[in-house]
Motif scaffolding. Structure first.
Motif, PDB file in Angstrom:
ATOM      1  N   LEU A   1       0.801  -1.225   0.000  1.00  0.00           N
ATOM      2  CA  LEU A   1       0.000   0.000   0.000  1.00  0.00           C
ATOM      3  C   LEU A   1       0.833   1.275   0.000  1.00  0.00           C
ATOM      4  N   THR A   2       2.041   1.213   0.506  1.00  0.00           N
ATOM      5  CA  THR A   2       2.825   2.437   0.660  1.00  0.00           C
ATOM      6  C   THR A   2       3.945   2.595  -0.357  1.00  0.00           C
ATOM      7  N   ASN A   3       4.184   1.593  -1.181  1.00  0.00           N
ATOM      8  CA  ASN A   3       5.224   1.664  -2.197  1.00  0.00           C
ATOM      9  C   ASN A   3       4.647   1.281  -3.553  1.00  0.00           C
ATOM     10  N   PRO A   4       5.133   1.905  -4.611  1.00  0.00           N
ATOM     11  CA  PRO A   4       4.627   1.545  -5.950  1.00  0.00           C
ATOM     12  C   PRO A   4       4.913   0.071  -6.263  1.00  0.00           C
ATOM     13  N   THR A   5       3.933  -0.571  -6.878  1.00  0.00           N
ATOM     14  CA  THR A   5       4.061  -1.970  -7.302  1.00  0.00           C
ATOM     15  C   THR A   5       3.738  -2.030  -8.785  1.00  0.00           C
ATOM     16  N   ASN A   6       4.569  -2.723  -9.540  1.00  0.00           N
ATOM     17  CA  ASN A   6       4.273  -2.898 -10.970  1.00  0.00           C
ATOM     18  C   ASN A   6       3.095  -3.842 -11.119  1.00  0.00           C
ATOM     19  N   VAL A   7       2.038  -3.381 -11.761  1.00  0.00           N
ATOM     20  CA  VAL A   7       0.845  -4.185 -12.005  1.00  0.00           C
ATOM     21  C   VAL A   7       0.626  -4.218 -13.511  1.00  0.00           C
ATOM     22  N   HIS A   8       0.564  -5.426 -14.078  1.00  0.00           N
ATOM     23  CA  HIS A   8       0.350  -5.593 -15.516  1.00  0.00           C
ATOM     24  C   HIS A   8      -0.988  -6.278 -15.738  1.00  0.00           C
ATOM     25  N   VAL A   9      -1.852  -5.685 -16.531  1.00  0.00           N
ATOM     26  CA  VAL A   9      -3.174  -6.228 -16.811  1.00  0.00           C
ATOM     27  C   VAL A   9      -3.229  -6.583 -18.293  1.00  0.00           C
ATOM     28  N   THR A  10      -3.622  -7.829 -18.611  1.00  0.00           N
ATOM     29  CA  THR A  10      -3.724  -8.266 -20.001  1.00  0.00           C
ATOM     30  C   THR A  10      -5.088  -8.914 -20.235  1.00  0.00           C
TER      31      THR A  10
END
Length: 188
Positions: free
Chosen positions: A177-186
């Motif tokens: 919640l407090t750090n950016p996370t790479n999220v990939h949606v396909t």
């Protein structure tokens, strides 16, 4: 004069010896520490969906759980939905509370502190104009989250505060919640 030392047994339900042992094993084989957790979401109708959680990858192989766990989500009636389950943002708040609480229990066990009772209350502020596309300057997610613990333990206030601080430092959900996370949606 003879001095007697008493050892206090603490039982918070956490096997800290196994956790410490895992740390040692992961130091020897860091690749074994790479885990991939999974959830499969099936749309039911409207805003109602059901997530199935079972398999995960870890320790170099795939694993199945003893059972498949389900988490349903929906939206409340004020959003013209059937209110059959918590909203996805509420599930995120529950995940944060659960992760921090589990961490407090583990740290308390490791430090020899007996927990008698613990409760975490979590609130998240959200302006739904963002979700509804009404204002591009309003974010879709929480603008603030507050966690308040009530902890009864055989410890001082400073020791309890240190438990919470260490749990927060090691919490996966707090980090998500407090750090950016790479999220990939396909789309398949």
């Amino acid at each position: 004069m003879q001095t007697t030392t008493m050892t206090k047994t603490v039982s918070n339900g956490v096997n800290t010896e196994a956790l410490i042992g895992a740390r040692g094993a992961f130091e020897q084989m860091p690749e074994a520490a790479a885990f991939t957790f999974r959830s499969t979401c099936e749309w039911m109708e409207g805003t109602h969906s059901s997530n199935a959680i079972n398999g995960y990858f870890g320790l170099g192989q795939d694993h199945e759980r003893k059972q498949t766990y389900r988490i349903e989500s929906d939206h409340p009636e004020v959003f013209a939905a059937a209110d059959r389950a918590p909203t996805p943002p509420e599930i995120v708040l529950a995940a944060l509370a659960s992760c921090l609480s589990g961490g407090v229990a583990a740290v308390a066990q490791h430090r020899g502190i007996q927990l008698n009772q613990m409760r975490a209350m979590v609130e998240g502020d959200m302006d739904v104009r963002g979700i509804l596309g009404m204002d591009p300057d309003v974010r879709n997610g929480f603008s603030a989250i507050r966690v308040r613990f009530e902890i009864d333990a055989d410890a001082t206030e400073d020791e309890i505060a240190a438990l919470v601080a260490q749990s927060q430092k090691r919490s996966a959900v707090f980090d998500i919640l407090t750090n950016p996370t790479n999220v990939h949606v396909t789309v398949a």
